[in-house]
Scaffold this motif. Structure first.
Motif, PDB file in Angstrom:
ATOM      1  N   ARG A  55       4.016  31.460  -1.670  1.00 23.07           N
ATOM      2  CA  ARG A  55       5.109  32.179  -0.719  1.00 23.07           C
ATOM      3  C   ARG A  55       5.914  31.157   0.118  1.00 23.07           C
ATOM      4  O   ARG A  55       7.003  31.063   0.048  1.00 23.07           O
ATOM      5  N   GLN A  56       5.120  30.145   0.590  1.00 24.10           N
ATOM      6  CA  GLN A  56       5.653  28.995   1.444  1.00 24.10           C
ATOM      7  C   GLN A  56       6.642  28.124   0.741  1.00 24.10           C
ATOM      8  O   GLN A  56       7.630  27.771   1.058  1.00 24.10           O
ATOM      9  N   PHE A  59       9.824  30.145   0.436  1.00 25.26           N
ATOM     10  CA  PHE A  59      10.546  30.164   1.542  1.00 25.26           C
ATOM     11  C   PHE A  59      11.363  28.716   1.662  1.00 25.26           C
ATOM     12  O   PHE A  59      12.320  28.564   2.070  1.00 25.26           O
ATOM     13  N   ASP A  60      10.515  27.736   1.523  1.00 21.30           N
ATOM     14  CA  ASP A  60      11.239  26.264   1.883  1.00 21.30           C
ATOM     15  C   ASP A  60      12.201  26.035   0.521  1.00 21.30           C
ATOM     16  O   ASP A  60      13.325  25.384   0.959  1.00 21.30           O
ATOM     17  N   THR A  62      14.112  28.207  -0.762  1.00 23.51           N
ATOM     18  CA  THR A  62      15.232  29.046  -0.510  1.00 23.51           C
ATOM     19  C   THR A  62      15.983  28.436   0.594  1.00 23.51           C
ATOM     20  O   THR A  62      17.147  28.475   0.988  1.00 23.51           O
ATOM     21  N   CYS A  81      16.249  40.000   1.146  1.00 24.91           N
ATOM     22  CA  CYS A  81      14.723  39.513   1.002  1.00 24.91           C
ATOM     23  C   CYS A  81      13.830  40.394   1.578  1.00 24.91           C
ATOM     24  O   CYS A  81      12.906  40.903   1.211  1.00 24.91           O
ATOM     25  N   TYR A  88       8.631  38.870   3.290  1.00 25.63           N
ATOM     26  CA  TYR A  88       9.445  37.807   2.478  1.00 25.63           C
ATOM     27  C   TYR A  88      10.856  37.357   3.310  1.00 25.63           C
ATOM     28  O   TYR A  88      11.226  36.373   3.505  1.00 25.63           O
ATOM     29  N   GLY A  91       9.834  35.304   6.306  1.00 27.97           N
ATOM     30  CA  GLY A  91       9.359  33.938   5.709  1.00 27.97           C
ATOM     31  C   GLY A  91      10.595  33.036   5.567  1.00 27.97           C
ATOM     32  O   GLY A  91      10.688  31.827   5.952  1.00 27.97           O
ATOM     33  N   VAL A  92      11.577  33.817   4.948  1.00 26.19           N
ATOM     34  CA  VAL A  92      12.849  32.890   4.506  1.00 26.19           C
ATOM     35  C   VAL A  92      13.608  32.480   5.878  1.00 26.19           C
ATOM     36  O   VAL A  92      14.288  31.692   6.089  1.00 26.19           O
ATOM     37  N   ALA A  95      11.757  29.825   7.668  1.00 27.94           N
ATOM     38  CA  ALA A  95      11.943  28.491   6.978  1.00 27.94           C
ATOM     39  C   ALA A  95      13.371  28.004   7.394  1.00 27.94           C
ATOM     40  O   ALA A  95      13.606  26.823   7.565  1.00 27.94           O
TER      41      ALA A  95
END
Length: 102
Positions: A55-56, A59-60, A62, A81, A88, A91-92, A95
Motif C-alpha cells: 500500500r505504501q 501511495f508513493d 501515485t 481513490c 486508499y 494514503g494518496v 503521500a
C-alpha cells in the motif's frame, strides 16, 4: 472482388454476425462511459488485499506520478481513490502532501 473482400462480404451477410453499432441518437449512451458507484469496487477490492508495504509503495508511486499535475486534477484523482476505499484516498493524499504534489 478479391478473396478477402469476398470473405468480409460473406461474414457481414451471415445471420450470426452482429456489428456493434451505437444508436444514432446518442452514441455515448451505448458504451456506458460514465462511472457508476460500483466502478471503484475492483480497485478497492485489490487495495484491501495489499499488505501495508505494498500500500505504501502504491501511495508513493501515485504521488510521484501526479506531482506535475494541476491541483484540481490531483484532487479529482484522490477523490476517485477514496471512492474505491477511504484509506486508499487518505494514503494518496498524505503521500502527495509529503512529496509536495498538492
Amino acid at each position: 472482388m478479391c478473396r478477402l473482400q469476398q470473405a468480409c462480404h460473406n461474414i457481414a451477410r451471415s445471420p450470426t454476425y452482429f456489428a456493434r453499432r451505437a444508436p444514432q441518437n446518442n452514441r455515448r449512451q451505448a458504451y456506458g462511459h460514465r462511472l457508476t458507484t460500483a466502478a471503484g469496487a475492483p480497485a478497492g477490492d485489490l487495495f484491501r488485499l495489499m499488505t501495508g508495504e505494498r500500500r505504501q509503495a502504491l501511495f508513493d508511486n501515485t504521488a510521484r506520478a501526479i506531482k506535475g499535475a494541476r491541483k484540481e486534477t490531483a484532487e479529482r484523482h484522490i477523490a476517485h481513490c477514496a471512492k474505491a476505499d477511504p484509506a486508499y484516498g487518505a494514503g494518496v493524499r498524505k503521500a502527495c502532501e509529503v512529496i509536495g504534489a498538492l
